[in-house]
Design an enzyme around this catalytic site. Structure first.
Site, PDB file in Angstrom:
ATOM      1  N   THR A 134       1.165  -0.660  -2.939  1.00 52.19           N
ATOM      2  CA  THR A 134       1.813  -1.984  -2.741  1.00 52.19           C
ATOM      3  C   THR A 134       1.219  -2.606  -1.462  1.00 52.19           C
ATOM      4  O   THR A 134       1.852  -3.783  -1.311  1.00 52.19           O
ATOM      5  CB  THR A 134       3.201  -2.042  -2.878  1.00 52.19           C
ATOM      6  OG1 THR A 134       3.736  -1.123  -2.067  1.00 52.19           O
ATOM      7  CG2 THR A 134       3.762  -1.698  -4.059  1.00 52.19           C
ATOM      8  N   GLU A 135       0.488  -2.026  -0.718  1.00 54.75           N
ATOM      9  CA  GLU A 135       0.237  -2.584   0.607  1.00 54.75           C
ATOM     10  C   GLU A 135      -0.415  -4.111   0.699  1.00 54.75           C
ATOM     11  O   GLU A 135      -0.119  -4.772   1.512  1.00 54.75           O
ATOM     12  CB  GLU A 135      -0.679  -1.744   1.545  1.00 54.75           C
ATOM     13  CG  GLU A 135      -0.098  -0.411   1.847  1.00 54.75           C
ATOM     14  CD  GLU A 135      -0.099   0.827   0.785  1.00 54.75           C
ATOM     15  OE1 GLU A 135       0.209   1.886   1.217  1.00 54.75           O
ATOM     16  OE2 GLU A 135      -0.216   0.254  -0.264  1.00 54.75           O
ATOM     17  N   SER A 136      -1.189  -4.268  -0.297  1.00 53.19           N
ATOM     18  CA  SER A 136      -1.873  -5.545  -0.238  1.00 53.19           C
ATOM     19  C   SER A 136      -0.870  -6.671  -0.520  1.00 53.19           C
ATOM     20  O   SER A 136      -1.190  -8.027  -0.197  1.00 53.19           O
ATOM     21  CB  SER A 136      -2.857  -5.659  -1.248  1.00 53.19           C
ATOM     22  OG  SER A 136      -2.420  -5.595  -2.636  1.00 53.19           O
ATOM     23  N   LEU A 138       1.530  -7.189   1.208  1.00 57.04           N
ATOM     24  CA  LEU A 138       1.802  -7.347   2.768  1.00 57.04           C
ATOM     25  C   LEU A 138       0.720  -8.061   3.514  1.00 57.04           C
ATOM     26  O   LEU A 138       0.849  -7.927   4.818  1.00 57.04           O
ATOM     27  CB  LEU A 138       2.504  -6.188   3.149  1.00 57.04           C
ATOM     28  CG  LEU A 138       3.739  -5.358   2.607  1.00 57.04           C
ATOM     29  CD1 LEU A 138       4.113  -4.307   3.453  1.00 57.04           C
ATOM     30  CD2 LEU A 138       4.766  -6.526   2.281  1.00 57.04           C
TER      31      LEU A 138
END
Length: 261
Positions: A134-136, A138
């Site tokens: 889920t980094e994208s 952020l």
């Protein structure tokens, strides 16, 4: 200080339990350092033949700890690079550990938690476990864990999930290759034990050398350079305007400014 990692030895089997259930076994600098040191010690212990990695509480690992993330968002790019290199060392240590490793995925895994699963040689989960890179969301990317996740699920799938941050279930994780087996919760320990028993029947040197053989065939030309480049990338992203906005929005529980209103 609360114990962040529980280590249990049962003959040739070492069980490592992430023990931060209050934060869903999220990483911080202390846990990263402790887990790395423990794995390095086990790697050199001739009495250990295999390692099981598991988590306490409802989740396997939720990835980055919020307080750690808040601190790194305020740190310099160089501090973020050094921090990312520590995580890279953990993932590299687990991936290259000279012992077979089993991920017992009893609950959700996000971000770096997915990296831990991908670094283990065998991964068994339950149907209710959910996974996310889920980094994208952020404004970041799963750079440090990318070599292991791409090796597990392939470049084509990684392009989708790295970009979209889509959360997926255990059935999809199995289809992608992140998990090797999905079993009901009541069967999880038996499924892990079956793999332990199979490993005990194999020659110790042969089972320990299996991953080295695969790595020799498929290895990146310069693993250290790969880690350094990935750490530099995530450091740049963390201190970039988009990364700062994404992290701030997450911590403040609001939509980032790039989301449609």
């Amino acid at each position: 200080m609360p114990i962040a990692l529980r280590v249990h030895r049962d003959g040739p089997l070492a069980r490592l339990c992430l023990a931060r259930p209050g934060v869903r076994n999220a990483f911080d600098a202390a846990l990263i350092a402790e887990l790395t040191a423990t794995l390095e010690a086990l790697g050199g212990d001739p009495g250990v033949r295999m390692v099981v990695l598991e988590g306490e509480g409802p989740a396997f690992s939720a990835g980055a700890d919020l307080n750690w993330m808040r601190a790194m968002a305020a740190a310099s790019e160089e501090e973020n690079r050094q921090d990312s290199l520590a995580l890279a060392r953990l993932m590299r240590t687990l991936d290259e550990l000279p012992k077979p490793t089993i991920a017992r995925v009893h609950g959700d895994a996000y971000g770096g938690g997915v990296g831990l699963v991908a670094c283990c040689d065998i991964a068994i989960g339950v149907p209710t476990a959910r996974f996310g890179l889920t980094e994208s969301r952020l404004g970041l990317l799963p750079a440090v864990i990318s070599p292991y996740v791409i090796a597990a699920i392939g470049a084509r799938q990684a392009r989708r999930y790295f970009a979209s941050a889509e959360v997926f279930d255990a059935a999809e994780a199995l289809r992608l290759g992140l998990l090797h087996q999905v079993v009901e919760p009541g069967q999880l320990d038996a499924a892990v034990q079956r793999q332990v028993d199979l490993l005990l029947k194999a020659g110790p040197a042969a089972s320990a050398g299996a991953k080295a053989l695969v790595r020799a065939v498929t290895a990146h030309a310069d693993a250290a350079r790969h880690d350094a480049d990935n750490a530099a990338l995530i450091a740049r992203l963390r201190v970039s305007p988009e990364g700062q906005e994404g992290i701030a929005a997450f911590l403040e529980k609001r939509p980032p400014n790039w989301m449609p209103r």
